[in-house]
Scaffold this active site. Sequence first.
Site, PDB file in Angstrom:
ATOM      1  N   HIS A   1      -1.049  -1.073   3.933  1.00 32.19           N
ATOM      2  CA  HIS A   1      -1.218  -0.020   2.929  1.00 32.19           C
ATOM      3  C   HIS A   1      -0.285  -0.289   1.763  1.00 32.19           C
ATOM      4  O   HIS A   1       0.846  -0.740   1.969  1.00 32.19           O
ATOM      5  CB  HIS A   1      -0.897   1.353   3.547  1.00 32.19           C
ATOM      6  CG  HIS A   1      -1.515   2.480   2.804  1.00 32.19           C
ATOM      7  ND1 HIS A   1      -0.962   3.008   1.665  1.00 32.19           N
ATOM      8  CD2 HIS A   1      -2.663   3.159   3.034  1.00 32.19           C
ATOM      9  CE1 HIS A   1      -1.741   3.974   1.224  1.00 32.19           C
ATOM     10  NE2 HIS A   1      -2.787   4.082   2.025  1.00 32.19           N
TER      11      HIS A   1
ATOM     12  N   ASP B   1      -7.838   4.253   8.315  1.00 33.92           N
ATOM     13  CA  ASP B   1      -9.136   3.707   8.694  1.00 33.92           C
ATOM     14  C   ASP B   1      -9.130   3.072  10.081  1.00 33.92           C
ATOM     15  O   ASP B   1     -10.187   2.733  10.606  1.00 33.92           O
ATOM     16  CB  ASP B   1      -9.583   2.644   7.669  1.00 33.92           C
ATOM     17  CG  ASP B   1     -10.051   3.279   6.369  1.00 33.92           C
ATOM     18  OD1 ASP B   1     -10.593   4.392   6.417  1.00 33.92           O
ATOM     19  OD2 ASP B   1      -9.876   2.655   5.307  1.00 33.92           O
TER      20      ASP B   1
HETATM   21  C1  LIG Z   1      -8.237   4.520   2.988  1.00 35.73           C
HETATM   22  C2  LIG Z   1      -7.629   3.229   2.633  1.00 35.73           C
HETATM   23  O1  LIG Z   1      -7.944   2.705   1.595  1.00 35.73           O
HETATM   24  S1  LIG Z   1      -6.448   2.579   3.637  1.00 35.73           S
HETATM   25  C3  LIG Z   1      -6.582   0.824   3.393  1.00 35.73           C
HETATM   26  C4  LIG Z   1      -7.848   0.315   4.016  1.00 35.73           C
HETATM   27  N1  LIG Z   1      -7.967  -1.151   3.868  1.00 35.73           N
HETATM   28  C5  LIG Z   1      -7.800  -1.996   4.903  1.00 35.73           C
HETATM   29  O2  LIG Z   1      -7.532  -1.622   6.030  1.00 35.73           O
HETATM   30  C6  LIG Z   1      -7.997  -3.455   4.583  1.00 35.73           C
HETATM   31  C7  LIG Z   1      -6.877  -4.316   5.144  1.00 35.73           C
HETATM   32  N2  LIG Z   1      -5.646  -4.103   4.399  1.00 35.73           N
HETATM   33  C8  LIG Z   1      -5.449  -4.724   3.196  1.00 35.73           C
HETATM   34  O3  LIG Z   1      -6.289  -5.502   2.726  1.00 35.73           O
HETATM   35  C9  LIG Z   1      -4.184  -4.418   2.436  1.00 35.73           C
HETATM   36  O4  LIG Z   1      -3.158  -4.067   3.330  1.00 35.73           O
HETATM   37  C10 LIG Z   1      -4.388  -3.293   1.388  1.00 35.73           C
HETATM   38  C11 LIG Z   1      -5.573  -3.621   0.459  1.00 35.73           C
HETATM   39  C12 LIG Z   1      -4.673  -1.967   2.065  1.00 35.73           C
HETATM   40  C13 LIG Z   1      -3.107  -3.146   0.558  1.00 35.73           C
HETATM   41  O5  LIG Z   1      -2.978  -4.311  -0.182  1.00 35.73           O
HETATM   42  P1  LIG Z   1      -1.633  -4.698  -0.963  1.00 35.73           P
HETATM   43  O6  LIG Z   1      -0.782  -3.520  -1.178  1.00 35.73           O
HETATM   44  O7  LIG Z   1      -2.046  -5.461  -2.164  1.00 35.73           O
HETATM   45  O8  LIG Z   1      -0.890  -5.611   0.106  1.00 35.73           O
HETATM   46  P2  LIG Z   1      -0.711  -7.174   0.066  1.00 35.73           P
HETATM   47  O9  LIG Z   1      -2.077  -7.815   0.147  1.00 35.73           O
HETATM   48  O10 LIG Z   1       0.165  -7.539  -1.072  1.00 35.73           O
HETATM   49  O11 LIG Z   1       0.029  -7.410   1.446  1.00 35.73           O
HETATM   50  C14 LIG Z   1       1.420  -7.671   1.614  1.00 35.73           C
HETATM   51  C15 LIG Z   1       1.581  -8.662   2.745  1.00 35.73           C
HETATM   52  O12 LIG Z   1       1.056  -8.091   3.953  1.00 35.73           O
HETATM   53  C16 LIG Z   1      -0.028  -8.859   4.430  1.00 35.73           C
HETATM   54  N3  LIG Z   1      -1.098  -7.935   4.831  1.00 35.73           N
HETATM   55  C17 LIG Z   1      -1.392  -6.744   4.275  1.00 35.73           C
HETATM   56  N4  LIG Z   1      -2.416  -6.184   4.913  1.00 35.73           N
HETATM   57  C18 LIG Z   1      -2.784  -7.030   5.880  1.00 35.73           C
HETATM   58  C19 LIG Z   1      -3.796  -6.986   6.854  1.00 35.73           C
HETATM   59  N5  LIG Z   1      -4.628  -5.957   6.947  1.00 35.73           N
HETATM   60  N6  LIG Z   1      -3.912  -8.034   7.704  1.00 35.73           N
HETATM   61  C20 LIG Z   1      -3.076  -9.080   7.612  1.00 35.73           C
HETATM   62  N7  LIG Z   1      -2.077  -9.172   6.699  1.00 35.73           N
HETATM   63  C21 LIG Z   1      -1.945  -8.151   5.848  1.00 35.73           C
HETATM   64  C22 LIG Z   1      -0.506  -9.688   3.248  1.00 35.73           C
HETATM   65  O13 LIG Z   1      -1.154 -10.860   3.660  1.00 35.73           O
HETATM   66  C23 LIG Z   1       0.795  -9.956   2.534  1.00 35.73           C
HETATM   67  O14 LIG Z   1       1.466 -10.966   3.222  1.00 35.73           O
HETATM   68  P3  LIG Z   1       2.308 -12.108   2.416  1.00 35.73           P
HETATM   69  O15 LIG Z   1       3.398 -11.332   1.706  1.00 35.73           O
HETATM   70  O16 LIG Z   1       2.781 -13.004   3.481  1.00 35.73           O
HETATM   71  O17 LIG Z   1       1.326 -12.733   1.475  1.00 35.73           O
HETATM   72  O1  LIG Z   2      -3.889   5.576  -0.780  1.00 37.59           O
HETATM   73  C1  LIG Z   2      -4.552   4.545  -0.718  1.00 37.59           C
HETATM   74  O2  LIG Z   2      -4.346   3.530  -1.428  1.00 37.59           O
HETATM   75  C2  LIG Z   2      -5.661   4.425   0.245  1.00 37.59           C
HETATM   76  C3  LIG Z   2      -5.727   5.545   1.225  1.00 37.59           C
HETATM   77  O3  LIG Z   2      -5.060   5.548   2.226  1.00 37.59           O
HETATM   78  C4  LIG Z   2      -6.580   6.683   0.905  1.00 37.59           C
HETATM   79  O4  LIG Z   2      -7.187   6.725  -0.165  1.00 37.59           O
HETATM   80  O5  LIG Z   2      -6.665   7.596   1.735  1.00 37.59           O
END
Ligand SMILES: CC(=O)SCCNC(=O)CCNC(=O)[C@H](O)C(C)(C)COP(=O)(O)OP(=O)(O)OC[C@H]1O[C@@H](n2cnc3c(N)ncnc32)[C@H](O)[C@@H]1OP(=O)(O)O
Ligand SMILES: O=C([O-])CC(=O)C(=O)O
Length: 385
Positions: free
Chosen positions: A266, A322
């Site tokens: 997140h 999620d």
């Molecule tokens: C309701 C919602 O929207 S909640 C979010 C729902 N989305 C997901 O579950 C998809 C999976 N999660 C992700 O893609 C990301 O964690 C996001 C999109 C939610 C947040 O993205 P960002 O804040 O840009 O995080 P970012 O991609 O910079 O991650 C930071 C580090 O954690 C790692 N990381 C973050 N999420 C994950 C994951 N789900 N699986 C594996 N590694 C992860 C990244 O690879 C990165 O590692 P690094 O520093 O070695 O390169």
């Molecule tokens: O806050 C976010 O980036 C995503 C999330 O968890 C939501 O929208 O509920």
Amino acid sequence: MSEYLPGLEGVPATRSNISFIDGEKGILAYRGYPIEQLAAHSNFEETTLLLLDGQLPSSDELEQFDSQLRRNRRVKYNIREMMKHLPKNGHPMEMLQTALASLGMFYPSNECMVGSDLCEDLDYIHNMTVKIIARMPVIVTMWAHIRSGYDPVEPRPDLSYAENFLYMYTGAEPDPELARILDTCLILHAEHTINASTFAALVAGSTLASPYGVIAAAIGTLSGPLHGGANEKVVHMLHEIGSPENVSRWLDRKLASKEKIWGMGHREYKVKDPRATILQGLMEKLAESRGGRVSPLLETALALEDAAEARLGPKGVYANVDFYSGILYAEMGIRTDQFTPIFAVARAAGWLAHWREQLADNRIFRPTQVYTGETGREFVPIDQR
Ligand SMILES: CC(=O)SCCNC(=O)CCNC(=O)[C@H](O)C(C)(C)COP(=O)(O)OP(=O)(O)OC[C@H]1O[C@@H](n2cnc3c(N)ncnc32)[C@H](O)[C@@H]1OP(=O)(O)O
Ligand SMILES: O=C([O-])CC(=O)C(=O)O
């Protein structure tokens, strides 16, 4: 020139008093009330009014709002007819976005632009808020039948918001325990500061687009797997893993190839999402009420969460909202591709609260860019290239 921050990480996009997150401590509050208290004591109708108006309503205020929602459940004949002509195997999020955008044609907002460039027609704003919140779940549940070639189940005004959803989805009398679980899920998904879809709503709203254009923009944004669409991905991922014994090998392989673990990570939370903790509790309670039968999906999810915590915890990557919601919906008999539409139904409350907050002090969003392209090129006629 100011620094470019990819994904606008840490950049405040607005001032808001609707919700608050402390991502280090795992705190989420709506209008100052901790999410745990709302999940335990409120219902979706009351939480929505809290988000919209800023205060917990009196019983008269709640009754009035609830009865407006109940009276506005019927969806126009033209929208139903249009839905019958959409591809039956299309994604319900695209159907929902289409239906919402189309509904806007019946309620044009142009008349509410009073002289100035701000929408000052509070009746229009309120009426559209009620119509959107009342009709989104009806559209989602109607689609469940229309896409199978059946007539949709008619909404019932004697049922609560969550009960009516389950009734329209299944056609059967809603189970009170499942209705309470769904109601809690709706509360948990209703609002979350300036996430991507709320930001999209704000950008659309800042142009004074109609509320239907605003919600359609937000629905499209929520649908992506990095945002609301992740709940669906989580369930597919758990099926792919198959059982808890496979978790460790599966996880090694995914992390080695730098793939995402759906439902983890997140931008704001560096600890477990408090909503995931509540959803996990609901899942466990449901299992208890079913004689302790833990679903294979939940068993695999628990093993995956443990294994992932050890590997990703040091990066601040933990289960998000999620991760457990889809497992819960699957246990409630809801089809996988309906998970994100349910999220959208709940989040409409937050999107509209932010839209209304912004309208009161609007300025069009128009950020800048760092140009990285060519300059000073001479046009070359096509026969000389
Ligand atoms: C309701 C919602 O929207 S909640 C979010 C729902 N989305 C997901 O579950 C998809 C999976 N999660 C992700 O893609 C990301 O964690 C996001 C999109 C939610 C947040 O993205 P960002 O804040 O840009 O995080 P970012 O991609 O910079 O991650 C930071 C580090 O954690 C790692 N990381 C973050 N999420 C994950 C994951 N789900 N699986 C594996 N590694 C992860 C990244 O690879 C990165 O590692 P690094 O520093 O070695 O390169
Ligand atoms: O806050 C976010 O980036 C995503 C999330 O968890 C939501 O929208 O509920």
